[in-house]
Design a protein around this motif. Structure first.
Motif, short mmCIF file in Angstrom:
data_model
loop_
_atom_site.label_atom_id
_atom_site.label_comp_id
_atom_site.label_asym_id
_atom_site.label_seq_id
_atom_site.Cartn_x
_atom_site.Cartn_y
_atom_site.Cartn_z
N GLU A 191 65.32 73.26 24.34
CA GLU A 191 66.53 72.31 23.99
C GLU A 191 67.58 73.23 23.57
OE1 GLU A 191 65.93 69.53 21.76
OE2 GLU A 191 64.99 69.30 22.93
N ALA A 192 67.80 74.29 24.04
CA ALA A 192 68.65 75.80 24.50
C ALA A 192 69.08 74.86 25.77
CB ALA A 192 68.62 76.88 23.77
N ALA A 193 68.57 75.23 26.17
CA ALA A 193 68.69 74.97 28.20
C ALA A 193 69.31 74.09 28.07
CB ALA A 193 67.18 75.37 28.51
N ARG A 194 68.47 72.77 28.00
CA ARG A 194 68.53 71.86 28.01
C ARG A 194 69.99 71.75 27.52
NH1 ARG A 194 63.68 68.06 26.32
NH2 ARG A 194 62.88 68.20 27.98
N ARG A 195 70.61 71.12 25.97
CA ARG A 195 71.94 71.77 25.61
C ARG A 195 73.38 72.67 26.36
NH1 ARG A 195 73.98 70.51 20.81
NH2 ARG A 195 71.73 69.64 20.58
N LEU A 196 72.37 73.45 27.39
CA LEU A 196 73.77 73.86 28.58
C LEU A 196 73.70 73.25 30.26
CD1 LEU A 196 72.43 77.72 27.80
CD2 LEU A 196 74.47 77.18 27.50
N GLY A 197 72.73 72.56 29.38
CA GLY A 197 72.83 70.80 31.07
C GLY A 197 71.45 71.25 31.87
N LEU A 198 70.61 72.44 31.65
CA LEU A 198 69.60 72.78 31.95
C LEU A 198 68.76 72.24 32.38
CD1 LEU A 198 70.15 76.63 32.71
CD2 LEU A 198 71.12 74.93 33.91
N ALA A 199 67.87 71.45 33.48
CA ALA A 199 66.10 70.72 32.98
C ALA A 199 65.44 71.58 32.94
CB ALA A 199 65.79 70.33 34.36
N ALA A 200 65.06 71.52 31.88
CA ALA A 200 63.46 72.31 31.32
C ALA A 200 62.56 71.20 30.46
CB ALA A 200 63.96 72.84 30.19
N ARG A 201 61.53 71.90 30.42
CA ARG A 201 60.41 71.17 30.37
C ARG A 201 59.44 71.98 29.28
NH1 ARG A 201 56.78 69.90 35.81
NH2 ARG A 201 56.31 72.08 36.54
N PHE A 202 58.09 71.50 28.37
CA PHE A 202 56.91 72.17 28.05
C PHE A 202 56.23 72.83 28.42
CE2 PHE A 202 53.63 73.00 24.27
CZ PHE A 202 55.10 73.74 23.96
N VAL A 203 55.58 73.32 28.57
CA VAL A 203 54.41 74.22 28.96
C VAL A 203 53.40 74.72 27.86
CG1 VAL A 203 53.17 75.62 30.59
CG2 VAL A 203 55.54 75.31 30.97
N SER A 204 51.45 74.19 28.08
CA SER A 204 50.87 74.70 27.32
C SER A 204 50.06 74.93 28.26
CB SER A 204 50.23 73.50 26.54
OG SER A 204 49.31 73.18 26.04
N GLY A 205 49.54 76.53 27.60
CA GLY A 205 48.55 77.25 29.15
C GLY A 205 47.96 78.53 28.16
N TYR A 206 47.55 79.60 28.35
CA TYR A 206 46.76 80.28 28.14
C TYR A 206 47.91 81.75 29.06
CZ TYR A 206 43.12 77.16 28.50
OH TYR A 206 41.73 76.24 28.12
N LEU A 207 47.17 82.78 27.89
CA LEU A 207 48.81 84.13 28.24
C LEU A 207 47.19 85.48 27.38
CD1 LEU A 207 50.83 86.18 28.49
CD2 LEU A 207 50.95 86.19 26.18
N ARG A 208 47.14 86.21 29.10
CA ARG A 208 46.54 87.11 29.07
C ARG A 208 47.22 88.50 28.32
NH1 ARG A 208 45.40 92.71 30.13
NH2 ARG A 208 46.50 92.20 31.84
N ALA A 209 46.75 89.21 27.55
CA ALA A 209 47.30 89.76 27.16
C ALA A 209 46.43 90.50 25.60
CB ALA A 209 48.61 89.40 26.13
N GLU A 210 46.44 91.64 25.67
CA GLU A 210 46.11 92.33 24.05
C GLU A 210 45.91 91.67 23.27
OE1 GLU A 210 43.71 94.59 24.34
OE2 GLU A 210 44.16 94.61 26.71
N PRO A 211 44.76 91.91 22.22
CA PRO A 211 44.88 91.25 20.67
C PRO A 211 46.11 91.32 20.21
CG PRO A 211 42.67 91.32 21.04
CD PRO A 211 43.25 91.91 22.42
N SER A 212 47.17 90.42 19.92
CA SER A 212 48.21 90.60 18.76
C SER A 212 48.33 89.70 17.32
CB SER A 212 49.29 91.93 19.56
OG SER A 212 49.42 89.82 20.45
N MET A 213 49.51 89.73 16.70
CA MET A 213 50.15 88.99 16.28
C MET A 213 50.60 88.26 16.76
SD MET A 213 50.04 88.88 12.95
CE MET A 213 50.99 87.40 12.44
N VAL A 214 51.16 87.81 18.04
CA VAL A 214 51.21 86.77 19.04
C VAL A 214 50.14 86.48 20.23
CG1 VAL A 214 52.60 86.40 21.31
CG2 VAL A 214 53.78 88.24 19.29
N ASN A 215 49.57 86.73 20.51
CA ASN A 215 47.91 86.79 21.04
C ASN A 215 46.74 87.02 20.42
OD1 ASN A 215 46.17 85.86 24.27
ND2 ASN A 215 46.11 88.30 23.37
#
Length: 284
Positions: A191-215
């Motif tokens: 939404e911030a990128a769009r408000r700045l006049g840039l085209a942006a889209r949402f991505v759903s997928g996977y992240l390879r990372a060590e287990p953590s609060m984020v992953n």
């Protein structure tokens, strides 16, 4: 080139015997010059017939149709991919778009305009005020630098919150609470990128990372911005980094709610529990 095995398990347990309506599955990664699928195996219990198609965003979608009652639904996807995006910063932006602000060319705008519409401004607009702390009109800055600054600012200013419930927080909710899941951070960035006049889209997928609060073993979400000369480039505001080899995109969309990994309904007694597990393992 890196090889990864992605195991995605989804378990639904119902309170009694139910009839499953057709389910939409978005579990197969998006193939391209940066990613190739070496093998793919999709197992569903109870057995289902599958119909595959490409949607308007060229995502690979499977429709699962069932013909028996059940008290449990198990969906297991195992994919081995070859990932070639080992130098995510090795790209060139078209000369006219190197510095911000810039305007897309008319022929690009005809396609990109739906990706530039924000949720709308109100008399009290927290997003505009928030953006002003990151960039002020008149500041000369490279477009990529601005986007990376935006990504890092989200990562540093918001606390990560694991949210099991479906849906995405509004921008106002995220900014007022100061916490966000990965999909909330991705939506704020978009939404911030769009408000700045840039085209942006949402991505759903996977992240390879060590287990953590984020992953912690789940699907992941980030955003992409269209940069002329470079194409759609990914930014992950949950970790404040550009998208690279450890990210595997499955589905993209103009709106976050358009690309759930599994979507469907059932007819029968109310009540169901959901258990999801995701494991991304690097292979030699």
């Amino acid at each position: 080139m890196q090889r990864y095995k992605i195991l995605h398990r989804t378990y639904y347990n119902f309170s009694g015997k139910v009839w499953l309506e057709p389910h939409t599955l978005r579990l197969r990664p998006r193939e391209g010059h940066e990613l190739r699928i070496e093998s793919s195996d999709l197992n569903i219990t109870p057995s289902a017939s599958l119909r595959w198609y490409r949607d308007v965003e060229d995502n690979s979608v499977a429709i699962a149709t069932f013909d028996s009652h059940t008290d449990q639904l198990i969906i297991e996807s195992e994919v081995i991919i070859q990932q070639f995006n080992e130098a995510p910063l090795d790209f060139l932006v078209a000369d006219y778009a190197i510095n911000y602000p810039f305007s897309y060319k008319d022929e690009d705008m005809a396609v990109l305009s739906p990706y530039m519409n924000t949720a709308g401004q109100t008399a009290i607009d927290p997003l505009t005020d928030w953006i002003s702390t990151i960039w002020q009109p008149g500041e000369l800055i490279q477009t990529y630098t601005l986007l990376q600054r935006l990504s890092v600012h989200i990562q540093q200013s918001l606390g990560y919150q694991l949210r099991e419930e479906p849906g995405v927080q509004s921008v106002a909710e995220t900014l007022s609470r100061g916490t966000a899941s990965c999909r909330d951070s991705a939506f704020l960035f978009m939404e911030a990128a769009r408000r700045l006049g840039l085209a942006a889209r949402f991505v759903s997928g996977y992240l390879r990372a060590e287990p953590s609060m984020v992953n912690y073993g789940s699907t992941h979400a980030w955003a992409e911005v269209f940069l002329p000369g470079a194409g759609w480039k990914g930014f992950d505001p949950t970790i404040g980094q550009v998208v690279g080899t450890d990210h595997t995109a499955v589905a993209v969309a103009r709106l976050p709610e358009s690309v759930p990994p599994v979507a469907g309904a059932f007819i029968g007694p109310p009540g169901a529990s959901l258990d999801v597990g995701v494991w991304v393992t690097e292979l030699k």
